[in-house]
Design a protein around this motif. Structure first.
Motif, mmCIF file in Angstrom:
data_model
loop_
_atom_site.group_PDB
_atom_site.id
_atom_site.type_symbol
_atom_site.label_atom_id
_atom_site.label_comp_id
_atom_site.label_asym_id
_atom_site.label_seq_id
_atom_site.Cartn_x
_atom_site.Cartn_y
_atom_site.Cartn_z
ATOM 1 N N ILE A 153 0.740 -1.270 -0.158
ATOM 2 C CA ILE A 153 -0.011 -0.137 -0.115
ATOM 3 C C ILE A 153 0.833 1.290 0.023
ATOM 4 O O ILE A 153 1.848 1.148 0.745
ATOM 5 C CB ILE A 153 -0.901 -0.028 1.266
ATOM 6 N N LEU A 154 0.672 2.102 -0.939
ATOM 7 C CA LEU A 154 1.250 3.428 -1.071
ATOM 8 C C LEU A 154 0.432 4.448 -0.704
ATOM 9 O O LEU A 154 -0.638 4.733 -1.141
ATOM 10 C CB LEU A 154 1.906 3.590 -2.542
ATOM 11 N N PHE A 155 0.912 5.317 0.572
ATOM 12 C CA PHE A 155 0.200 6.546 1.049
ATOM 13 C C PHE A 155 0.959 7.739 0.281
ATOM 14 O O PHE A 155 2.230 7.680 0.330
ATOM 15 C CB PHE A 155 0.113 6.754 2.432
ATOM 16 N N ASP A 156 0.228 8.670 -0.227
ATOM 17 C CA ASP A 156 0.900 9.791 -0.884
ATOM 18 C C ASP A 156 1.228 10.744 0.118
ATOM 19 O O ASP A 156 0.815 10.775 1.349
ATOM 20 C CB ASP A 156 0.165 10.353 -2.128
ATOM 21 N N HIS A 157 2.053 11.768 -0.344
ATOM 22 C CA HIS A 157 2.437 12.763 0.565
ATOM 23 C C HIS A 157 1.538 13.870 1.208
ATOM 24 O O HIS A 157 1.542 14.587 2.330
ATOM 25 C CB HIS A 157 3.386 13.786 -0.195
ATOM 26 N N GLN A 158 0.317 14.222 0.581
ATOM 27 C CA GLN A 158 -0.661 15.169 0.770
ATOM 28 C C GLN A 158 -0.447 15.926 2.176
ATOM 29 O O GLN A 158 -0.277 16.999 2.485
ATOM 30 C CB GLN A 158 -1.836 15.357 -0.090
ATOM 31 N N ILE A 159 -1.431 15.074 3.098
ATOM 32 C CA ILE A 159 -1.956 15.472 4.195
ATOM 33 C C ILE A 159 -0.582 15.629 5.033
ATOM 34 O O ILE A 159 -0.448 16.459 5.868
ATOM 35 C CB ILE A 159 -2.867 14.614 5.020
ATOM 36 N N PHE A 160 0.401 14.747 4.834
ATOM 37 C CA PHE A 160 1.764 14.975 5.629
ATOM 38 C C PHE A 160 2.654 16.029 5.316
ATOM 39 O O PHE A 160 3.377 16.430 5.944
ATOM 40 C CB PHE A 160 2.728 13.573 5.450
#
Length: 365
Positions: free
Chosen positions: A4-11
């Motif tokens: 699973i890959l979580f993108d950067h946006q909220i971080f």
């Protein structure tokens, strides 16, 4: 092994915040799985919840290179695009709504919709806010959509005409903590203040709440209002306090998680007057810390708290004050609400959230 890959946006956008904590908790849960793993596509992030995540530049060099949020967002976005282009994952879980990834993406993705505030209350945002437009595009192409309450699911279906079978309701989980404190020995005694938590503008309904309790604060003379988080008071807010003659009764504090727990534990009551929310995590925080709550009568809050709260019409100042007084004036009522709140927490365990989310990843990978 499902990757699973979580993108950067909220971080890249949040240092603290409920959405980034939600994604960080899921990624950390994946670390304990044998057949599913999670990766966050950031080079560097100031986000508190992933401070121990081994990103390539999560060090003093990264702190210098990505000193501004603009730089942090720009380079984390480039890195996200790079990892998406490599295609070495099974499911993408974007952490917010910018659709930059759609052209390069070859794998399915899941999007979590936390609320429909931008669509239901557009006047609370600037005229050039494009969140709703981006959200609609990302939702249209998602393999599955997670909503964090039945209320948000219904709003999503009504506003964007999303088919029921594409939506999974997965409640936020709340990690209960061992209680190490209750009544403090300083100025924050349990009979001394009401508690308001988080942002205060627009749909949060803070000004109406303040108007509702102003006369009560002045009459009592020994009860204050503490606002935890949300930033320092704006000029308009201080003008309102002065007009209502309650400046000396209202305080704003920036609080760590531990300090916030103490504020809940020692508060006379926690008040949540929002006109609309997608979930309401502070309600569970209050329940954990045995703090009685008075809530707006929104569908979402009733879904979360059930009978463990006093409810009021958020548009009616008299109704707001009446609910607060019901808590203050009856120890029996307060004790009952506290015990019901502890019981409600059983419906929102982190493990249930993780298990359902991970099962969904595996289903579409």
């Amino acid at each position: 092994m499902s990757k699973i890959l979580f993108d950067h946006q909220i971080f890249s956008l949040q240092v603290y915040g409920g959405i980034s904590r939600y994604f960080a908790n899921i990624q950390q849960a994946l670390e304990k799985e044998d057949d599913c793993s999670g990766r966050i596509s950031v080079l560097y992030s100031k986000n508190y919840y992933i401070k121990n995540y081994q990103a390539p530049f999560q060090n003093s060099l990264g702190e210098r290179l990505f000193s501004s949020q603009e730089k942090e967002y720009k380079w984390n976005k480039k890195y996200s695009k790079y990892l998406i282009g490599k295609n070495n994952f099974d499911v993408l879980h974007p952490t917010y709504y910018e659709p930059y990834f759609l052209k390069k993406l070859k794998k399915p993705y899941i999007i979590t919709v936390h609320d429909m505030i931008h669509e239901l209350m557009p006047d609370s945002f600037s005229s050039n806010d494009i969140t709703s437009v981006q959200k609609k595009e990302v939702i249209a192409n998602a393999a599955k959509i997670i909503t964090i309450s039945e209320t948000t699911k219904n709003d999503l279906k009504n506003i964007f005409d999303v088919e029921d079978h594409r939506i999974e309701v997965i409640y936020h989980g709340y990690q209960q903590k061992e209680q190490k404190f209750h009544s403090s020995q300083d100025s924050l005694q349990k009979d001394k203040y009401l508690l308001f938590v988080g942002a205060r503008s627009g749909y949060k309904n803070f000004n109406r709440f303040v108007n509702a309790i102003a006369a009560f604060l002045k009459h009592k003379g020994n009860i204050n209002l503490i606002c935890a988080g949300g930033g320092t008071f704006q000029k308009e807010e201080t003008k309102l306090f002065k007009k209502l003659e309650i400046e000396k009764y209202v305080t704003q504090l920036s609080a760590s998680d531990q300090q916030l727990d103490a504020l809940y534990a020692n508060a006379l009551a926690f008040i949540f007057p929002s006109i609309y929310e997608g979930f309401g995590l502070p309600i569970l925080e209050a329940f954990q810390n045995r703090c009685p709550v008075a809530l707006s009568s929104s569908a979402c809050f009733k879904e979360i708290a059930d009978d463990a709260a006093e409810y009021f019409d958020p548009m009616d100042e008299h109704s707001i004050l009446t609910s607060v007084m019901k808590i203050i004036e009856s120890q029996e009522n307060t004790s009952s609400l506290v015990e019901k709140g502890i019981k409600r927490l059983e419906n929102f365990t982190p493990q249930a959230c993780f298990d359902k989310t991970i099962a969904l990843y595996k289903k579409i990978s």
